[in-house]
Every structure is written in C-alpha cells, then in structure tokens.
Scaffold this motif. Sequence first.
Motif, PDB file in Angstrom:
ATOM      1  N   ASN A 114      -5.434  -3.356 -13.677  1.00  0.00           N
ATOM      2  CA  ASN A 114      -6.535  -3.634 -14.593  1.00  0.00           C
ATOM      3  C   ASN A 114      -7.275  -4.927 -14.287  1.00  0.00           C
ATOM      4  O   ASN A 114      -8.075  -5.385 -15.090  1.00  0.00           O
ATOM      5  CB  ASN A 114      -6.003  -3.687 -16.032  1.00  0.00           C
TER       6      ASN A 114
ATOM      7  N   ASP B 174     -16.801   3.649 -28.942  1.00  0.00           N
ATOM      8  CA  ASP B 174     -16.929   2.360 -28.267  1.00  0.00           C
ATOM      9  C   ASP B 174     -16.047   1.374 -29.013  1.00  0.00           C
ATOM     10  O   ASP B 174     -16.344   0.987 -30.138  1.00  0.00           O
ATOM     11  CB  ASP B 174     -18.377   1.893 -28.272  1.00  0.00           C
ATOM     12  N   GLU B 175     -14.929   0.972 -28.342  1.00  0.00           N
ATOM     13  CA  GLU B 175     -13.890   0.199 -29.010  1.00  0.00           C
ATOM     14  C   GLU B 175     -13.414   0.999 -30.229  1.00  0.00           C
ATOM     15  O   GLU B 175     -12.931   2.091 -30.090  1.00  0.00           O
ATOM     16  CB  GLU B 175     -14.423  -1.183 -29.406  1.00  0.00           C
TER      17      GLU B 175
ATOM     18  N   ARG C 201      -5.242  -0.014 -26.997  1.00  0.00           N
ATOM     19  CA  ARG C 201      -5.833  -0.087 -28.335  1.00  0.00           C
ATOM     20  C   ARG C 201      -5.285   0.995 -29.243  1.00  0.00           C
ATOM     21  O   ARG C 201      -5.023   0.752 -30.423  1.00  0.00           O
ATOM     22  CB  ARG C 201      -7.357   0.021 -28.218  1.00  0.00           C
TER      23      ARG C 201
ATOM     24  N   GLN D 170      -6.899  11.039 -26.393  1.00  0.00           N
ATOM     25  CA  GLN D 170      -6.504   9.730 -25.889  1.00  0.00           C
ATOM     26  C   GLN D 170      -5.314   9.158 -26.648  1.00  0.00           C
ATOM     27  O   GLN D 170      -4.424   8.558 -26.049  1.00  0.00           O
ATOM     28  CB  GLN D 170      -7.683   8.754 -25.972  1.00  0.00           C
TER      29      GLN D 170
ATOM     30  N   GLY E  50     -18.195   2.326 -16.394  1.00  0.00           N
ATOM     31  CA  GLY E  50     -18.335   2.709 -17.794  1.00  0.00           C
ATOM     32  C   GLY E  50     -19.387   3.769 -18.048  1.00  0.00           C
ATOM     33  O   GLY E  50     -19.441   4.342 -19.132  1.00  0.00           O
TER      34      GLY E  50
ATOM     35  N   CYS F 270      -4.484   2.150 -18.255  1.00  0.00           N
ATOM     36  CA  CYS F 270      -5.678   1.347 -18.543  1.00  0.00           C
ATOM     37  C   CYS F 270      -5.466   0.503 -19.791  1.00  0.00           C
ATOM     38  O   CYS F 270      -4.839   0.946 -20.754  1.00  0.00           O
ATOM     39  CB  CYS F 270      -6.892   2.258 -18.751  1.00  0.00           C
ATOM     40  N   TYR F 271      -6.027  -0.717 -19.747  1.00  0.00           N
ATOM     41  CA  TYR F 271      -5.948  -1.587 -20.923  1.00  0.00           C
ATOM     42  C   TYR F 271      -6.532  -0.916 -22.156  1.00  0.00           C
ATOM     43  O   TYR F 271      -6.059  -1.125 -23.279  1.00  0.00           O
ATOM     44  CB  TYR F 271      -6.707  -2.896 -20.662  1.00  0.00           C
ATOM     45  N   LYS F 272      -7.594  -0.119 -21.977  1.00  0.00           N
ATOM     46  CA  LYS F 272      -8.252   0.492 -23.136  1.00  0.00           C
ATOM     47  C   LYS F 272      -7.310   1.441 -23.879  1.00  0.00           C
ATOM     48  O   LYS F 272      -7.489   1.678 -25.079  1.00  0.00           O
ATOM     49  CB  LYS F 272      -9.504   1.238 -22.709  1.00  0.00           C
ATOM     50  N   ASP F 273      -6.301   1.980 -23.180  1.00  0.00           N
ATOM     51  CA  ASP F 273      -5.337   2.845 -23.843  1.00  0.00           C
ATOM     52  C   ASP F 273      -4.424   2.061 -24.777  1.00  0.00           C
ATOM     53  O   ASP F 273      -3.817   2.644 -25.684  1.00  0.00           O
ATOM     54  CB  ASP F 273      -4.489   3.593 -22.808  1.00  0.00           C
TER      55      ASP F 273
END
Length: 575
Positions: free
Chosen positions: A258, A560-561, A84, A148, A474, A79-82
């Motif tokens: 993604n 969140d972010e 970060r 994470q 989400g 996932c793109y969120k990983d």
Amino acid sequence: MELTNHIILLGSAVVFVSVLASVVTARVGAPLLLVFLVMGMLFGEDGPGGIAFDDVQLAHLLGNLALAVILFDGGLATCYKDFRVGLRPALGLATLGVLITTAITGLFAVWWLDLDWLEGLLLGAIVGSTDAAAVFSLLRSNGIELKQRVGATLEIESGSNDPMAIFLTIALIELILSDRGNPGWMLLSEFARQMGLGALFGLAGGFVLVWLVNRLKMSAGLHPLAIMAGGLCLFGITATLNGSGFLAIYLAGIVIGNRPLESRLEIKRFHDGLARLAQIGMFLMLGLLVTPSDLLPVAPDALLFALVLILAARPLAVWLCLLPFRFPWREQVFIGWVGLRGAVPIILALFPLLAGLTQAPMIFNIVFFVVLVSLLIQGWTVIGLARRLDLEVPPSTHLLQRVELDIPGQQELELVGYRLAENAPIVVETSVAQTRLPPGSRLVAVLRDGRLLDQCGPVTARAGDHVYLLADPGDLAELDRLFVAAPETERLSERAFFGEFVLAGEARLADLCAFYGLKVPNGDGQLTLDTLIRRELNAHPVVGDRLQLGSLELVVRAVDEDRVIQVGLKLPRAH
C-alpha cells in the motif's frame, strides 16, 4: 546423474499438471487445493506413485516457508481501503473467534475422544484458523466478486488468524511438556511477546523495505527478489527472537503493498505466482506425508469432530464476534460457513509430532481428515451459497490490459487498455470525447485493424477498436462503465443488480417519495438518501447494500469513504 534427471522431470511434470488442473477445477467447481492434496496422496506410499515420505522435520521446514510466502502475498494484496469496513470485525474473528472455536472443539474432543484437557484444547487450536485464500482463489476462478464488507472481513481474518492459532498451538504444547503451575500468566506473557514483536518488526520492517527498494539503484528484475528476501528475513529475525514471524511478514506485506513502490505491479505479480507455487508444493507435500490407510480408524470420530467445527463452533464464534458490528444475517451465515480449513491446520499438526507427544499421530490423522471434509463440504458449496445469499456484486474491473507507470515522486498512473465490444457504451454513443473521461484520465491511443489512428480530430469508437488511456487508479471503475460492454445474458448485469435508474446520494427522500407516490416517513423528508442509508445500516456502507423503501429498493452503487455518492433504484416487478 540419472536420478537427478528423473527427480527434475518428475517434479516439473507434477507442478505442470497441477497448474493445468486449475483449468479443469474451475469448470467443475472443485476446490483447487483439494486436487493438489489428493494428487499428493496418489503419489504417496498408499497410492500408485508409491513414494514413501515421512520426514516430519523437512515437511515442517518447507511448510513454514510456504506459509510465510502465502501470508506475505496475502498482505501485498490487502488494500488499506478494506480496513475501513473489515479491520475491526476481522481482528475480532482472528483473536476472540479463534479462542471460541478452540474452546468449543477442544471441550468436545476432551469429552468424545477422551483426551486430557490440554490435549483437547491443543486439537481445537490446531483447527482454529481458516484458509480464506482457498475460498478467494475458487471465487475468482469462477468470476465472482463478494460485497466489500464480506470480502474484506474474510481476507483480513485469513491473514491475521494464523498467528493466533500458531501461538496457541505452541503455547499448549509447552504447557503439556512443562506442566507449569500458572498457565494463565504463561499464555498472557507469551501472547504479548509474540504479537508485540511480530507487529513491531512487521510494520517497521515493511517501511524499511519500501525505503530501500525506492532508493537503491538496481535492475527492475531484482525488485521482486529483494522484496521476497527482505520479507523472509523479517520472518526469520522475528521468529528467532520468539516473536510471531507469520504476523510480521503479513503486516510487512500490507505496508509494502500500500506504499508507493518501484515496480509495484511486477512485484505483486511475482509474489502472486510464487504464492500459488507455494500452495501447490505444500499441498502436494502434505498429501505425500499422510498415509491414507491410517485415516480409516479415526474417520468416524474425525467426521463427527469436523461437523461440530463446521456446524457449531465456527458459526457460534462468528455470531458472537460480529454481534457488535450489526452484520446482516446473510453475511453472518456466509462468513460462518466459509470457515474453510486448509494447509495451516495440517502444518500445525506436525508440531505435536516434532514434540513427541503421545497422542500426536492420532491428532495428525484427525486434523488431516477434518481438512478433507472441510474442502469437500464447504469448498464445493461456497459459490452457490454466495449467490443464494445475494452477496455477489458485479465485478468492479474488466480491464483487458493494465500497466503501472513508475514515475518517481509523481502521481500514481496506469496505462489501461480496452478492446471495445459491439454494445460497449462508448461504441453505442460513437464518441471518444475527452469531456466524457474522468478528470484524472487522458486518451493516449486508438488502434483499429492494427493501425494507430490520427487523433488530431474527433475520434469515433467502433467495435473491435483497442483504446488505451492514461488513468489514475481511482478512476478505473468509471472507465469500466464507459468502455466495457454490459453483459446481456449474465445474471449479474449492472442493470439487473443495481436497478433501472441511478440517483445521487444527495437526493432528498421527500422528492423521491413524491415522484413515486410513496408516503414519507415521519420527519425523514429532508434526509438525503446517503444519510438515510447510513442511518438504517448503522455500519460502513458498501456497494451492494440494500434498503427497502415501500415498493422500491435502494441499492448502494458507489461509495466514497463513508459517503454514499450513487444509489441504484430498483422498481417493483410487474406481475
């Protein structure tokens, strides 16, 4: 015709038994890939099966194909969120970490095994990449979810370090065969070409495949096949142009996984099953390829080499690469230990055999033995170590059913279903009110005893009901908290892990300290818990991060972010 039937029967029986073996290995905690490798050895010429398989060229072809499929699936699941929290440290491990591991193990091989320095570095490069996919299959089969930051770093590293190890292996073999005068320039130019072409074709090709699948009218059953064939085409084109096909197909998988995509859930499920089949087939084949009796002469040297890799090279590489990112020591220890070696080193050990190097047979046998040792020692201890280092977090999703809805041009929505248990929060409160649901979710249906309930009036929830909702992806974590029963006997219940109370990230430190009679640190009273935690961590906060505040412990509960929006409060235990 009879031979064909026997081959089909034997092949299908082996795969079927291998799939069933996953159930047994999950219960005893054994690494599943080790079982497949041992099964292949048992079917081989030194085992009861007596199958003589020594076609290195065919093994190389099938191995590369399997690796491409596995890396593609790894990209789809990333996932793109990983990115970060895990991209920068993972890239450091995938490049500099592989180089450090190669240098340490290579120099040891030169000293201990009396190899030429290029041959020693070649052996180090072959064992330079990790196989975190094997670790994650083991963790997931035992219901364990990592923090994470740790999980993302390991997963991105495992997909991106294979191209680096492959590049070093091929480049060192070319240097050994050609005896070029300026190896530094050759390595630099080859690295730029392979990684540059791999990144270009992978990213561009991924977007092109998404565009084609979303616009071409085809049967839904053809979408997974089209994506698979397109990914392998990217691999072949890039490799033909002397780029890194493995990097290309991994990056293409990340892009495809993604982006909004027709039949995305079916595509991911198809490739997940295909990747598992590729792993089974590859390890069975590699087990067939090795001759166990040839491992005995190199066993003492290979064992020592494996211990240097596991206990010195990998931990030192991890420590140096993660130094700028201030990972907690527990996370560094775990990442250093989970340098599991899998199929990639064995596949790379075929390259010297194909090139006809003098030391190739010895290198292959040493690498195979190292993989066995790694699977036995590291693979069998990873679960216990994750729990001992407090890196396990409560699972973020407990969905009974999940169906993605392909609505062209619309918001991504999923139909999710729960079967309510006796102690589910929504049952205890006997209400399925719309106001309790997240803004992006809607109640669709409630089934009781196989019958659809009338939802014109208030609907009360009972144990055994099946509740179906239309939800934004989400909102799934919040829905879990409403509809999933809290575990009563498991060690990692949310209450035990996050603490007795939930605080907002915007709560002031001064108010918290005043309520519990704690001394406010100088000048920090006006800080919010979010600001305090981010300052003390000096890193991207993730669920499960902890901060000691006097006798209290703050545990990050929701992020969140980069903003901490919920904090768990653990009170001191009464003695």
